[in-house]
Design an enzyme around this catalytic site. Structure first.
Site, mmCIF file in Angstrom:
data_model
loop_
_atom_site.group_PDB
_atom_site.id
_atom_site.type_symbol
_atom_site.label_atom_id
_atom_site.label_comp_id
_atom_site.label_asym_id
_atom_site.label_seq_id
_atom_site.Cartn_x
_atom_site.Cartn_y
_atom_site.Cartn_z
ATOM 1 N N GLY A 48 8.670 7.438 2.289
ATOM 2 C CA GLY A 48 8.421 5.999 2.261
ATOM 3 C C GLY A 48 9.545 5.130 1.728
ATOM 4 N N GLU A 102 11.242 4.436 -5.692
ATOM 5 C CA GLU A 102 9.953 4.731 -5.040
ATOM 6 C C GLU A 102 9.417 3.459 -4.379
ATOM 7 O OE1 GLU A 102 7.992 6.599 -3.554
ATOM 8 O OE2 GLU A 102 6.867 7.775 -5.010
ATOM 9 N N ASP A 106 0.566 4.157 -6.687
ATOM 10 C CA ASP A 106 -0.855 3.902 -6.476
ATOM 11 C C ASP A 106 -1.589 4.459 -7.710
ATOM 12 O OD1 ASP A 106 -3.508 3.923 -5.515
ATOM 13 O OD2 ASP A 106 -2.987 4.611 -3.535
ATOM 14 N N LYS A 134 0.191 -0.699 -7.386
ATOM 15 C CA LYS A 134 -1.248 -1.026 -7.355
ATOM 16 C C LYS A 134 -1.800 -0.841 -8.762
ATOM 17 C CE LYS A 134 -2.141 0.443 -2.626
ATOM 18 N NZ LYS A 134 -2.870 1.424 -1.787
HETATM 19 P P1 IMP Z 1 -0.075 8.079 -5.962
HETATM 20 O O1 IMP Z 1 0.228 9.496 -6.337
HETATM 21 O O2 IMP Z 1 -1.533 7.795 -5.880
HETATM 22 O O3 IMP Z 1 0.654 7.059 -6.854
HETATM 23 O O4 IMP Z 1 0.407 7.854 -4.467
HETATM 24 C C1 IMP Z 1 1.713 7.838 -4.159
HETATM 25 C C2 IMP Z 1 1.962 7.986 -2.687
HETATM 26 O O5 IMP Z 1 0.829 7.661 -1.876
HETATM 27 C C3 IMP Z 1 3.040 7.013 -2.278
HETATM 28 O O6 IMP Z 1 4.315 7.547 -2.462
HETATM 29 C C4 IMP Z 1 2.707 6.759 -0.829
HETATM 30 O O7 IMP Z 1 3.302 7.740 -0.010
HETATM 31 C C5 IMP Z 1 1.210 6.907 -0.741
HETATM 32 N N1 IMP Z 1 0.504 5.614 -0.766
HETATM 33 C C6 IMP Z 1 -0.223 5.092 -1.772
HETATM 34 N N2 IMP Z 1 -0.743 3.902 -1.455
HETATM 35 C C7 IMP Z 1 -0.336 3.646 -0.181
HETATM 36 C C8 IMP Z 1 -0.549 2.534 0.729
HETATM 37 O O8 IMP Z 1 -1.200 1.518 0.442
HETATM 38 N N3 IMP Z 1 0.053 2.649 1.943
HETATM 39 C C9 IMP Z 1 0.795 3.716 2.319
HETATM 40 N N4 IMP Z 1 1.013 4.771 1.506
HETATM 41 C C10 IMP Z 1 0.455 4.735 0.262
#
Ligand code: IMP
Length: 179
Positions: A48, A102, A106, A134
């Site tokens: 991403g 990054e 999320d 987020k």
């Molecule tokens: P986390 O481990 O929940 O912080 O998620 C991290 C990963 O989830 C990011 O690096 C993204 O690849 C993916 N991700 C989280 N939210 C979104 C979104 O709203 N759109 C697209 N990818 C997301």
């Protein structure tokens, strides 16, 4: 409002390209100031972050290096608890000032594990530059040192972020339209 379709879902504009550019400019000014004389190593987390990393690095005016790592834990539109390992780190980061790049934090689960893995490799310092955050979904406590934009807890695509592989090419960021 006008909507676009990515794969099988409708999205509407959330953050336009000009707003994105201005936010990155602010982050770059801070990094240029903080890392003067430190020769930082940017570590961009694929897939991403490739668009954000490309824009950020071209606003960095101090000597620096960039490398790419991969870790993925996501499929569809819900973050899974299944955090994957760090792969593809070819640089020796011992004693280096590392800035992780990054696109989105999320829940924070993915980066939390990555940060722990990275510390074991004995860098001089580790800071985090993240474009979108987020805040309401965040479950961890690590600090985002350079933040672009805090966003609501909604699924977004564009500017490198995907929905099932699609939408990374969109220059603006779109949020999902709830049906
Ligand atoms: P986390 O481990 O929940 O912080 O998620 C991290 C990963 O989830 C990011 O690096 C993204 O690849 C993916 N991700 C989280 N939210 C979104 C979104 O709203 N759109 C697209 N990818 C997301």
């Amino acid at each position: 409002m006008e909507t676009i379709k990515v794969k099988d879902k409708e999205f509407e504009i959330s953050i336009d390209a000009n707003t994105i550019d201005a936010a990155i400019q602010k982050m770059a000014v801070e990094i240029n100031h903080d890392y003067e004389g430190k020769h930082p190593l940017f570590l961009a987390v694929l897939n991403g972050s490739f668009v954000f990393a490309a824009d950020l690095i071209r606003k960095i005016t101090i000597p620096c290096k960039i490398s790419f790592v991969k870790l993925s834990s996501y499929s569809g539109t819900a973050s899974t608890e299944n955090v994957k390992e760090l792969i593809g780190l070819s640089e020796d980061i011992r004693g280096r000032h590392v800035i992780i790049v990054e696109d989105i934090v999320d829940t924070g689960l993915t980066l939390d594990k990555f940060l722990q893995d990275l510390e074991k490799l004995l860098p001089a310092s580790v800071k985090l530059a993240c474009f979108t955050f987020k805040k309401e979904a965040f479950k961890k406590s690590f600090r985002i040192d350079y933040l672009g934009i805090t966003i609501p807890n909604e699924f977004i695509v564009g500017y490198g972020l995907d929905y099932d592989g699609y939408g990374r090419n969109l220059p603006d960021i779109y949020k999902i339209v709830k049906s």
